[in-house]
Design an enzyme around this catalytic site. Structure first.
Site, PDB file in Angstrom:
ATOM      1  N   ASP A  19      -4.754 -25.933 -17.438  1.00  0.00           N
ATOM      2  CA  ASP A  19      -6.163 -26.213 -17.135  1.00  0.00           C
ATOM      3  C   ASP A  19      -6.272 -26.847 -15.751  1.00  0.00           C
ATOM      4  OD1 ASP A  19      -9.074 -26.730 -18.008  1.00  0.00           O
ATOM      5  OD2 ASP A  19      -8.380 -28.725 -17.418  1.00  0.00           O
ATOM      6  N   GLU A 119      -8.733 -21.770 -16.799  1.00  0.00           N
ATOM      7  CA  GLU A 119      -7.784 -22.055 -17.871  1.00  0.00           C
ATOM      8  C   GLU A 119      -7.022 -20.786 -18.251  1.00  0.00           C
ATOM      9  OE1 GLU A 119      -8.271 -23.845 -22.327  1.00  0.00           O
ATOM     10  OE2 GLU A 119      -9.295 -24.918 -20.704  1.00  0.00           O
TER      11      GLU A 119
END
Length: 423
Positions: A19, A119
């Site tokens: 992320d 992500e």
């Protein structure tokens, strides 16, 4: 009888969930020569609208001013240290593509699943001889991300996609890098509360679980499976096994296998007081939901429809569902059900948000044809043809007439990237 989860029989892969921290804000900061970690920067959807939403906030802005994603432009303090910038979606997408190229240095492209613009999942199983352990690979990626892009990231590691995602959200975002194994489920996953902190549990499911006396993931894991299945159907089965950290989905497949739904939610740019104008927007959104289902080769039996009323008329709203006998991905079918729910529950107040979802999904090819509707197959095929034209020539190549009225939003949204103006 309560099923026994035997972790020894489950696959133990090495999945990384990467992320990018405050991705939009970090990209915007670097483009302006600022330090992403120390500057006070907010990315806002539309600088001309005081009520426009904050899409991203730098870590320092969150810490020092309490401004985070979801706040409104008018809530940002008038402080000379704060930099407010518009969204630049094309730039974010370009950076995301380059980051994916970086990942491909460590694993083949089929081992990379881009979950969103900021992500990604990486399956690094079997690369130990090249790069070391999963934690060492995560450290390499984190360091190279800073060296190449000056972008910070957090990485969760787990034996499957679900565990990697949970590890990221619940621990790695605080530590930078963390790893969960099946042995960590009782100590790290089961204490999680409120339930919405568990990836895949939204507010509506949380409320239903609360009514059943379930307030922690551990209580969910110990609840009788047959009762969960009775209350939630297939979703109850998955809630039970996810509470044990079990996920058998392949990389790139939805983590909630079997819970797939196709949804569209839209906060309107203005209040809609005329019910006919609301109908226009609903028809446009049904078109989008049906298109998403067709693109995945799916059809659904349950249509959920909701309206949120403007604060000027007291707020609130409703969200109701209806299940059809035959699964569909035909726009008109979905629209007809939405209109049934609309006429049943709409109380003639001013509308500010519309939500539509198609669930109870099955394969489109498995859907039985109706003996009472000779045109059903023609409608279905027409939808696929329209999708091909839009995919080839742009989403505004074919629009319904309602999109050219002052109530329509599809023409405006066709000019956006990721829901925002591209710059």
């Amino acid at each position: 009888m309560k099923p026994v989860v035997d972790y020894h029989t489950l696959p133990k892969r090495q999945i990384l969930c990467v992320d990018m921290k405050s991705f939009y804000a970090s990209c915007a900061a670097l483009a302006r020569g600022l330090d992403p970690m120390t500057c006070h920067l907010a990315v806002v959807a539309n600088l001309d609208r005081p009520g426009s939403v904050v899409l991203a906030a730098s870590p320092a802005l969150k810490k020092d001013f309490g401004i985070k994603t979801g706040n409104r432009l008018f809530e940002i303090p008038d402080d000379p240290r704060i930099v407010i910038v518009p969204a630049q979606m094309n730039m974010y997408l370009d950076v995301s593509v380059e980051i994916t190229r970086l990942f491909s240095q460590y694993v083949p492209k089929e081992n990379i699943h881009t979950y969103s613009v900021d992500e990604s999942f990486l399956d690094v199983t079997g690369t130990e001889k090249l790069w070391g352990s999963a934690t060492e690979i995560a450290e390499h990626i984190q360091a190279e991300m800073m060296e190449t892009f000056q972008l910070p990231c957090a990485i969760g590691i787990g034996p499957n996609m679900l565990m990697a995602k949970l590890c990221l959200d619940l621990e790695a975002k605080k530590k930078g890098i963390a790893e969960w194994t099946y042995d960590d489920v009782p100590n790290k996953l089961w204490p999680v509360s409120p339930l919405q902190e568990m990836w895949g549990i939204g507010s509506r499911i949380e409320r239903r679980l609360h009514r059943m006396g379930i307030t922690t993931v551990g209580q969910l894991a110990q609840f009788p499976l047959e009762k969960l299945e009775k209350a939630f159907g297939v979703m109850g089965n998955q809630l039970y096994y996810h509470a044990h950290g079990v996920d058998l989905s392949e990389l790139g497949a939805p983590i909630l296998q079997g819970q797939i739904s196709f949804a569209k939610s839209q906060i309107l740019l203005r209040d809609y007081a005329d019910p006919e104008e609301v109908r226009y927007v609903v028809l446009e959104m049904c078109e989008e939901v049906a298109k998403r289902a067709r693109m995945s080769g799916k059809a659904g039996r349950t249509v959920s429809f909701g309206l949120s009323y403007s604060d000027t008329t007291g707020g609130g709203g409703f969200y109701r569902s209806k299940t059809m006998d035959i699964a569909t991905n035909v726009t008109q079918d979905i629209f007809d059900v939405c209109m049934q729910l609309f006429h049943q529950f709409y109380d003639h107040r001013v509308v500010r948000k519309v939500s539509i979802s198609l669930s109870n999904i099955e394969e489109d090819e498995a859907v039985q044809l109706s003996l009472f509707d000779d045109n059903r197959e023609k409608k279905r095929n027409l939808g696929y043809v329209m999708d091909e034209i839009r995919n080839k020539y742009g989403s505004d190549a074919l629009l319904r007439a309602v999109s050219y009225t002052k109530a329509g939003t599809a023409l405006h949204r066709s000019k956006l990237v990721g829901g925002h103006f591209a710059e």
